[in-house]
Scaffold this active site. Structure first.
Site, PDB file in Angstrom:
ATOM      1  N   GLU A 150       0.803  -1.226   0.000  1.00 36.06           N
ATOM      2  CA  GLU A 150       0.000   0.000   0.000  1.00 36.06           C
ATOM      3  C   GLU A 150       0.839   1.281   0.000  1.00 36.06           C
ATOM      4  OE1 GLU A 150      -3.659   0.165   1.658  1.00 36.06           O
ATOM      5  OE2 GLU A 150      -4.033  -1.977   1.532  1.00 36.06           O
ATOM      6  N   ASN A 151       2.145   1.142   0.177  1.00 35.48           N
ATOM      7  CA  ASN A 151       3.014   2.329   0.188  1.00 35.48           C
ATOM      8  C   ASN A 151       4.230   2.041  -0.684  1.00 35.48           C
ATOM      9  OD1 ASN A 151       1.788   4.156   2.379  1.00 35.48           O
ATOM     10  ND2 ASN A 151       1.863   2.146   3.348  1.00 35.48           N
TER      11      ASN A 151
END
Ligand SMILES: *[C@@H]1O[C@H](CO)[C@@H](O)[C@H](O)[C@H]1NC(C)=O
Ligand SMILES: *[C@@H]1O[C@H](CO)[C@@H](O)[C@H](O)[C@H]1NC(C)=O
Ligand SMILES: *[C@@H]1O[C@H](CO)[C@@H](O)[C@H](O)[C@H]1NC(C)=O
Ligand SMILES: *[C@@H]1O[C@H](CO)[C@@H](O)[C@H](O)[C@H]1NC(C)=O
Length: 302
Positions: A150-151
């Site tokens: 997600e990052n």
């Protein structure tokens, strides 16, 4: 007479196999994340319709030690300890239509935000990831992996290569039969890159529609048009967050009907998460799981 019976039995066997395969091919998929909060959630309490290709996505397997330090591709399971290998075996033997998957990464491990990082050596990372995931998959009797990084750092070219090669390798060694990806509003670019290069080995796109700030049926349709244009129309699944962001309540089912009316085949639905459903104190506990599966069965009949 005897040969005839054996012959009959043989054809019955073959026809049963063909029918089962047809059912699986036409089958609608339902995906639900489970285990991310660490609460002792179990798969037994989730309603499972035997006409659905049902996937539990165990959350999460993480390339990190307990303090969140990256381990160069060596993954460990961090999902709720109630999700044991025995419980996966039990639910699968009770419901042969159930598959279980490991989702990779997720947002954080305790207070440490997790991010993709460029491995020093891609081949070493892929090899470590293959070996560690193979061991987890065999221990837990899993069928696939879901990608939920997600990052991302600024320079993330190796994400597509490492993850795409990893999925390819796990599939061509028959370690897994299913692979999904879970982009959200701010991670479209790296996932589009991954899908463009390795879409052939990615079965479904669990786009997190609930992150798109879309609350009405009209906006949901526009968003679905956008996401299916970025990925593959047949592979993007509409999704719903229990007690969460995005479209809520019956409007979700209205939106699904509107997608169908606009020519989209709904091949499945993703829900986040069983943890949230299990802790609702409504009498309609697991209502969205039940109604989503009913919707899919209804739409496979037409
Ligand atoms: C890396 O991903 C970000 C989005 O998270 C994107 O904006 C950027 O273009 C990507 N960089 C490369 C080099 O792929
Ligand atoms: C399996 O996939 C890996 C990774 O892409 C590749 O290096 C290998 O040659 C493939 N093996 C076969 C038998 O296709
Ligand atoms: C459950 O009940 C408690 C106390 O009545 C309430 O504070 C909480 O918001 C409820 N949770 C849900 C998910 O309905
Ligand atoms: C499924 O079909 C039945 C019978 O037409 C209908 O009563 C029910 O509301 C439908 N369910 C969903 C979720 O669409």
């Amino acid at each position: 007479m005897k040969t005839h019976t054996i012959f009959g039995g043989f054809w019955f066997f073959i026809i049963t196999i063909i029918l089962t395969l047809l059912q699986l091919c036409n089958g609608k998929v339902f995906m639900e994340y489970i285990g991310a909060t660490g609460k002792p959630v179990t798969m037994d309490e989730v309603p499972i319709d035997d006409g659905i290709d049902f996937h539990f996505i165990l959350s999460f397997a993480i390339d990190a030690d307990a303090s969140g330090n990256p381990q160069n591709g060596i993954f460990k399971p961090y999902w709720a300890s109630s999700l044991t290998p025995e419980s996966v075996a039990a639910v699968k033997s009770k419901h042969p239509n159930v598959k279980a998957m490991a989702s990779l990464s997720g947002w954080s491990l305790d207070s440490t935000t997790l991010r993709w990082y460029q491995p020093e050596n891609s081949q070493t990372w892929i090899s470590n990831a293959f070996k560690s995931l193979k061991s987890i998959i065999q221990t837990y009797n899993l069928d696939g992996i879901d990608i939920d990084y997600e990052n991302f750092p600024k320079h993330n070219e190796s994400f597509s290569y490492c993850i795409g090669e990893l999925i390819t390798y796990l599939k061509n060694q028959s370690v897994i039969s299913v692979a999904t990806i879970a982009p959200y509003r701010l991670t479209t670019i790296p996932y589009v890159q991954l899908f463009a290069a390795y879409g052939g080995v990615i079965d479904y796109v669990n786009h997190q529609f609930y992150t798109d700030k879309v609350r009405t049926t009209e906006a949901y349709l526009e968003d679905f048009q956008l996401r299916t244009a970025q990925f593959d129309k047949e592979k993007v699944l509409p999704s719903y967050e229990i007690d969460g962001r995005g479209i809520q309540g019956e409007a979700f089912f209205d939106a699904l009907h509107i997608l169908e009316e606009n020519g989209f085949d709904i091949n499945g639905i993703m829900i986040y998460s069983a943890d949230a459903s299990a802790s609702t104190n409504l009498t309609t506990k697991f209502y969205y799981e039940q109604k989503s599966q009913e919707f899919l069965l209804n739409s496979s009949r037409v």
